[in-house]
Design a protein around this motif. Structure first.
Motif, short mmCIF file in Angstrom:
data_model
loop_
_atom_site.label_atom_id
_atom_site.label_comp_id
_atom_site.label_asym_id
_atom_site.label_seq_id
_atom_site.Cartn_x
_atom_site.Cartn_y
_atom_site.Cartn_z
N GLY A 1 54.67 33.15 -41.36
CA GLY A 1 54.28 34.55 -40.75
C GLY A 1 53.66 35.12 -42.00
N ALA A 2 54.33 34.98 -43.30
CA ALA A 2 53.97 35.63 -44.44
C ALA A 2 52.40 35.51 -44.74
N LEU A 3 51.94 34.26 -44.52
CA LEU A 3 50.60 33.82 -44.53
C LEU A 3 49.75 34.81 -43.76
N VAL A 4 50.37 34.98 -42.46
CA VAL A 4 49.50 35.77 -41.40
C VAL A 4 49.51 37.26 -41.81
N THR A 5 50.59 37.77 -42.39
CA THR A 5 50.70 39.02 -43.08
C THR A 5 49.58 39.16 -44.23
N ILE A 6 49.54 38.07 -45.12
CA ILE A 6 48.88 38.25 -46.13
C ILE A 6 47.24 38.42 -45.59
N LYS A 7 46.94 37.60 -44.62
CA LYS A 7 45.54 37.53 -44.28
C LYS A 7 45.20 38.85 -43.53
N LEU A 8 46.05 39.54 -42.74
CA LEU A 8 45.86 40.77 -42.18
C LEU A 8 45.62 41.89 -43.22
N ALA A 9 46.55 41.78 -44.21
CA ALA A 9 46.39 42.94 -45.43
C ALA A 9 45.26 42.59 -46.13
N ALA A 10 44.96 41.37 -46.45
CA ALA A 10 43.69 41.03 -47.21
C ALA A 10 42.46 41.64 -46.44
N VAL A 11 42.38 41.30 -45.38
CA VAL A 11 41.34 41.95 -44.35
C VAL A 11 41.31 43.43 -44.66
N GLY A 12 42.20 43.98 -44.45
CA GLY A 12 42.60 45.48 -44.58
C GLY A 12 41.99 46.09 -45.92
N VAL A 13 42.27 45.37 -46.99
CA VAL A 13 42.05 45.86 -48.26
C VAL A 13 40.50 45.64 -48.44
#
Lengths: 251, 230
Positions: free
Chosen positions: B18-30
């Motif tokens: 799940g953390a990988l998905v969180t990081i992906k979403l946040a990375a796209v956000g930033v």
């Protein structure tokens, strides 16, 4: 005679307040001219109209072979280009130095050499170091503005202008923001530039300095030139009661 | 209550996924939201009133409505619009919960980021801009050499907060079936009933990501501020 700088029928108002209404002034190459007068007399605004930091309402500004006439209304692309051309051959030293805080002293000087004049980095560095040397700041090349005193910052500000080899220098109260003990070091540099035959138009409140270096002093009051004369004449023979009052008040 | 090691051993790999998905979403956000937010900030400062007004309107809309509601509109709402269902490219995008979540994160952070940079750009002393104009800089050079570098320095501490807000907001994606950290935690909760352990672990994952993020920004800030103070 070719003019270094010429203003023709320059008009400027801020809203309902007329700053000046039809100023004419000419400066010859190598001449040092000081604009004096009470605060609010339009001296700084006039200086800032020359490089279009203030947009004149109408009139003509000529700096050597670059000229621009302004009419009411917007700017065309060609006019904006001409403004940049005039800015490239005029150098302005500001009252508040206005160094870029994210660049070192050297960076402040190389910035426009590289990104306006298109010099390559080593060439810009050499030019900049020579300019910093001249104002006695070569030893501080890698300091940031926040690490310099006001007088040192202003000398970098002067080096930034010098390095561009401007054909006309504009000093807008270059020492007014300095602590009294720092004024001297900056005046020393300005005096050197005046003696070297640079064309200088300056706004100043340093009457002794103006008297010493100027070829002409121009007294402005309420947007009008009341007297335009060599310093000795202006001091010994003020043309107007207002000039006399001003001179006696500042001595 | 004892610490259930078996439960933790089972939860950890799932939460890490799940953390990988969180990081992906946040990375796209930033990664996408930062340049878009910068662009929007410049638009909002444009002399053209219409353009500036459009920018203000966008920022107001996305700052003034909850991201959860925006997510529901994007994922559940748009699915009911015939044009979207019938246009293959749009439907490919909007039927995917992860894409919708990414889009919502980007749309939101763009609005907030524009506000941060609008303020930072306006905080640049006018004299420093005039000095650049006086040497004959073109508007583009002025922007890239003077205005943006100075705005970045002004904005960095505030933008660091925005970045970790983005990380935390990605948890809303769990409400539209995305299995990021919170989504995985919810699933584990219903399977194991070890609610406290699971969410404590989930918090730990967020905390580690955000502290790493703040650490990175602190390094950047120190480097950028070099020499800016005596």
């Amino acid at each position: 005679m070719q003019h270094a700088l010429r203003l023709l029928n320059l008009r400027k108002s801020f809203g309902p307040v007329t700053v000046f209404d039809g100023i004419d002034l000419a400066v010859a190459p190598g001449e040092v001219v000081s604009l004096i007068g009470a605060s609010g007399s339009g001296k700084s605004t006039m200086l800032r109209c020359i490089n279009f930091l203030e947009m004149p309402d109408s009139g003509t500004v000529e700096v050597f072979d670059k000229g621009l006439s302004v009419e009411a209304g917007g700017m065309t692309r060609g006019q904006l280009h001409q403004i940049r051309e005039i800015r490239k051959i005029t150098g302005m030293v500001f009252q508040n130095f206005n160094l870029w805080p994210h660049r070192t002293a050297l960076g402040n000087v190389t910035e426009a050499l590289i990104h306006v004049l298109g010099q390559d980095a080593p060439q810009a560095r050499d030019t900049a170091m020579a300019a910093l040397e001249k104002v006695g700041m070569a030893g501080f090349a890698n300091r940031y503005p926040a690490q310099l005193s006001g007088g040192q910052q202003q000398r970098v500000g002067i080096a930034r202008v010098l390095a561009m080899r401007p054909r006309v220098m504009l000093f807008d109260e270059a020492t007014s923001a300095l602590d009294p003990e720092l004024v001297g070091e900056v005046l020393k540099v300005l005096r050197l530039l005046a003696q070297e035959g640079n064309t200088i138009l300056q706004v100043t409140h340093e009457m002794r300095f103006a008297r010493e270096v100027s070829d002409r002093m121009v007294f402005l009051s309420q947007g009008r030139i009341l007297q335009d004369a060599p310093p000795e004449e202006l001091f010994t023979n003020p043309a107007d009661e207002a000039v006399k009052r001003f001179l006696s008040g500042t001595h | 209550m004892t610490l259930d090691l078996e439960l933790i051993a089972m939860a950890l790999p799932l939460l890490a996924t799940g953390a990988l998905v969180t990081i992906k979403l946040a990375a796209v956000g930033v990664g996408v939201g930062l340049p878009l937010g910068l662009g929007l900030a410049l638009l909002r400062l444009a002399p053209n009133r219409l353009l500036a007004g459009l920018g203000d309107g966008y920022a107001g809309l996305f700052r003034g409505t909850p991201m959860l509601v925006q997510l529901f509109i994007l994922y559940y709402g748009l699915a009911e619009v015939p044009v979207i269902r019938q246009t293959p490219a749009l439907w490919w995008f909007f039927r995917d919960a992860l894409f919708c979540a990414g889009l919502a994160v980007v749309l939101n952070t763009t609005a907030y980021t524009s506000e941060i940079f609008r303020t930072a750009l306006r905080a640049i002393p006018q004299g420093q801009i005039e000095a650049a104009l006086a040497v004959g800089m073109r508007p583009w050079t002025l922007l890239t050499r003077i205005r943006l570098p100075l705005a970045f320095r002004n904005a960095l501490p505030v933008y660091a907060s925005e970045a970790i807000t983005v990380v935390k907001e990605t948890s809303l994606a769990s409400t539209i079936t995305v299995l990021e950290i919170t989504g995985q935690a919810k699933r584990l909760m219903s399977q194991t009933f070890g609610i406290l352990e699971i969410f404590a672990l989930a918090s730990l994952f967020y905390l580690v990501i955000n502290l790493a993020c703040l650490g990175a920004f602190a390094v950047l800030e120190r480097r950028q501020a070099r020499g800016m103070r005596p």
